[in-house]
Design an enzyme around this catalytic site. Structure first.
Site, PDB file in Angstrom:
ATOM      1  N   LYS A   1       0.851  -1.176  -0.040  1.00 58.71           N
ATOM      2  CA  LYS A   1      -0.060   0.128  -0.098  1.00 58.71           C
ATOM      3  C   LYS A   1       0.953   1.215   0.255  1.00 58.71           C
ATOM      4  O   LYS A   1       0.722   2.141  -0.799  1.00 58.71           O
ATOM      5  CB  LYS A   1      -0.975  -0.279   1.068  1.00 58.71           C
ATOM      6  CG  LYS A   1      -1.685   1.633   1.512  1.00 58.71           C
ATOM      7  CD  LYS A   1      -2.616   1.709   0.355  1.00 58.71           C
ATOM      8  CE  LYS A   1      -3.690   2.437   0.845  1.00 58.71           C
ATOM      9  NZ  LYS A   1      -3.168   3.964   0.934  1.00 58.71           N
TER      10      LYS A   1
ATOM     11  N   GLY B   1      -3.275   3.158  13.334  1.00 63.89           N
ATOM     12  CA  GLY B   1      -3.957   2.804  14.357  1.00 63.89           C
ATOM     13  C   GLY B   1      -5.110   2.301  14.113  1.00 63.89           C
ATOM     14  O   GLY B   1      -5.700   2.588  12.913  1.00 63.89           O
TER      15      GLY B   1
ATOM     16  N   ARG C   1     -14.115   8.364  20.417  1.00 61.29           N
ATOM     17  CA  ARG C   1     -12.720   8.372  20.260  1.00 61.29           C
ATOM     18  C   ARG C   1     -12.018   7.658  21.908  1.00 61.29           C
ATOM     19  O   ARG C   1     -10.970   7.236  21.465  1.00 61.29           O
ATOM     20  CB  ARG C   1     -12.162   9.931  20.068  1.00 61.29           C
ATOM     21  CG  ARG C   1     -12.653  10.492  18.899  1.00 61.29           C
ATOM     22  CD  ARG C   1     -12.109  11.965  18.888  1.00 61.29           C
ATOM     23  NE  ARG C   1     -12.954  12.835  17.592  1.00 61.29           N
ATOM     24  CZ  ARG C   1     -13.964  13.367  17.654  1.00 61.29           C
ATOM     25  NH1 ARG C   1     -14.586  13.463  18.638  1.00 61.29           N
ATOM     26  NH2 ARG C   1     -14.300  13.789  16.483  1.00 61.29           N
TER      27      ARG C   1
ATOM     28  N   ASP D   1      -5.387  13.151  22.274  1.00 61.30           N
ATOM     29  CA  ASP D   1      -4.960  13.584  23.447  1.00 61.30           C
ATOM     30  C   ASP D   1      -4.174  12.741  24.069  1.00 61.30           C
ATOM     31  O   ASP D   1      -2.940  12.880  24.773  1.00 61.30           O
ATOM     32  CB  ASP D   1      -5.692  14.423  24.326  1.00 61.30           C
ATOM     33  CG  ASP D   1      -6.617  15.725  23.625  1.00 61.30           C
ATOM     34  OD1 ASP D   1      -6.099  16.583  23.149  1.00 61.30           O
ATOM     35  OD2 ASP D   1      -7.820  15.133  23.041  1.00 61.30           O
TER      36      ASP D   1
ATOM     37  N   ASP E   1     -11.522  20.821  14.798  1.00 56.69           N
ATOM     38  CA  ASP E   1     -12.995  21.425  15.390  1.00 56.69           C
ATOM     39  C   ASP E   1     -12.992  22.700  15.378  1.00 56.69           C
ATOM     40  O   ASP E   1     -14.006  23.281  15.143  1.00 56.69           O
ATOM     41  CB  ASP E   1     -12.880  20.962  16.957  1.00 56.69           C
ATOM     42  CG  ASP E   1     -12.366  19.428  17.131  1.00 56.69           C
ATOM     43  OD1 ASP E   1     -13.289  18.695  16.840  1.00 56.69           O
ATOM     44  OD2 ASP E   1     -11.353  18.922  17.496  1.00 56.69           O
TER      45      ASP E   1
ATOM     46  N   ARG F   1     -13.809  23.602  11.821  1.00 61.46           N
ATOM     47  CA  ARG F   1     -15.423  23.412  11.588  1.00 61.46           C
ATOM     48  C   ARG F   1     -16.341  24.570  12.317  1.00 61.46           C
ATOM     49  O   ARG F   1     -17.225  25.012  11.734  1.00 61.46           O
ATOM     50  CB  ARG F   1     -15.473  21.959  12.533  1.00 61.46           C
ATOM     51  CG  ARG F   1     -15.297  20.900  11.749  1.00 61.46           C
ATOM     52  CD  ARG F   1     -15.333  19.546  12.442  1.00 61.46           C
ATOM     53  NE  ARG F   1     -15.064  18.446  11.443  1.00 61.46           N
ATOM     54  CZ  ARG F   1     -14.743  17.303  12.320  1.00 61.46           C
ATOM     55  NH1 ARG F   1     -14.576  17.037  13.640  1.00 61.46           N
ATOM     56  NH2 ARG F   1     -14.380  16.196  11.285  1.00 61.46           N
TER      57      ARG F   1
ATOM     58  N   HIS G   1     -10.269  16.353  22.167  1.00 60.24           N
ATOM     59  CA  HIS G   1     -10.653  16.393  20.714  1.00 60.24           C
ATOM     60  C   HIS G   1     -11.703  15.222  20.974  1.00 60.24           C
ATOM     61  O   HIS G   1     -11.507  13.803  20.494  1.00 60.24           O
ATOM     62  CB  HIS G   1      -9.474  15.861  19.648  1.00 60.24           C
ATOM     63  CG  HIS G   1     -10.251  15.651  18.413  1.00 60.24           C
ATOM     64  ND1 HIS G   1     -10.807  16.334  17.565  1.00 60.24           N
ATOM     65  CD2 HIS G   1      -9.920  14.563  17.765  1.00 60.24           C
ATOM     66  CE1 HIS G   1     -11.328  15.878  16.500  1.00 60.24           C
ATOM     67  NE2 HIS G   1     -10.533  14.735  16.505  1.00 60.24           N
TER      68      HIS G   1
END
Length: 315
Positions: free
Chosen positions: A42, A81, A90, A125, A150, A153, A177
């Protein structure tokens, strides 16, 4: 940063990683880019695909490599991850990703790497704290993407609401976050005008409108994941913005995940705050004077993260 080469080592070529590489190439933000992934084919495929775009972009050396290639990198960006699945928060990803990160960071440090880490994997975090903990690097050289997306946004939605270019909207999302983040309305401005001078902040209608904007910011990832499975374009561009602030020695103020050592009355905690970013990494955390409600929101968000870190690392 001595012997600066403008070299990025990207670990993880999934949705976020490949989008970051594409944005990095389009913006000419680096001179060298090495792609590292467990799926070597990949990484090689992405490297070939990106190289075929070089006639349309700025010069950049791009190849698929291994951890040894981190030894002379100025910046290691980790996007590898487990991804957030529909219905997952999250923070649900903590146990899956801490073990992955211990292996990644140890391999990077074994190469002789002595640059800056930039972490994007969620929960960002917690994993930025893990990167700092495992690497042994100074706090200023381990940075998380924090609430940069964020904040973007929020700027976009405020710009849309007031019919103003989002680049002229200045406002911050701080904290985790994640679900405990919060907007800092007390420091929001449209151009040079404080938001509180443009609208009646005490009006119930205004409060409802601002709350709706914030909820759309906070829950944006859930809505996107429901529709397309993952978010990657916005965060990729945010990572390039941080990369440019580092490589160009900009001293820009961005809302990243930074280690607090007394700021906002918190210690040994990575969390989203405005910070000055330059070639040395985090030059300084900006400690904004927050209103009482904002201080309460920050404390709640920080304590939520601290509880997770304490359990994960048995502090």
């Amino acid at each position: 940063m001595t012997n600066f080469k403008g070299k990025v080592a990207l670990i993880g070529t999934g949705f976020v990683g490949s989008s970051y590489a594409f944005a990095l190439l389009n913006q000419g933000a680096a001179r060298e880019l090495v792609l590292i992934d467990m799926n070597k084919e990949k990484a090689e495929g992405d490297a070939r695909d990106l190289n075929h775009g070089l006639p349309f972009s700025s010069p950049m050396k791009i190849w698929a490599g291994d951890y040894i290639d981190c030894r002379d990198a100025d910046l290691v960006v980790i996007t590898a991850g487990a991804n957030q699945a529909p219905g997952e928060t999250r923070l649900d990803l903590v146990d899956k990703n801490i073990n992955i990160f211990k292996s990644i960071v140890n391999e990077v440090m074994k190469s002789g790497f002595d640059g800056i880490f930039l972490v994007a994997t969620n929960p960002v975090d917690i994993l930025t704290y893990a990167t700092w903990h495992f690497s042994g690097l100074p706090k200023e050289r381990v940075i998380g993407s924090g609430t940069i997306l964020d904040t973007a946004r929020l700027r976009y939605l405020l710009g849309d609401h007031f019919d103003v270019d989002a680049r002229n909207v200045h406002a911050y999302i701080m904290g985790e976050h994640g679900d405990t983040e919060f907007p800092v309305w007390s420091h929001a401005t449209i151009g040079a005008s404080p938001l509180r001078e443009m609208i009646n902040m005490d009006s119930l209608q205004t409060q409802r409108e601002l709350e709706e904007i914030f909820v759309n910011v906070r829950d944006a990832a859930y809505h996107i994941i429901e529709r397309k499975g993952a978010t990657y374009y916005g965060i990729a561009m945010g990572l390039v913005r941080i990369t440019k602030a580092i490589f160009n020695n900009e001293n820009s103020i961005l809302t990243v995940s930074a280690l607090l050592e007394g700021e906002y009355d918190m210690d040994e905690l990575y969390i989203g705050v405005p910070a000055i970013i330059n070639r040395g990494g985090i030059r300084k955390v900006i400690e904004l004077p927050l209103h009482e409600k904002e201080r309460e929101h920050f404390a709640h968000s920080a304590n939520t993260l601290k509880d997770v870190i304490d359990k994960a690392f048995q502090r």
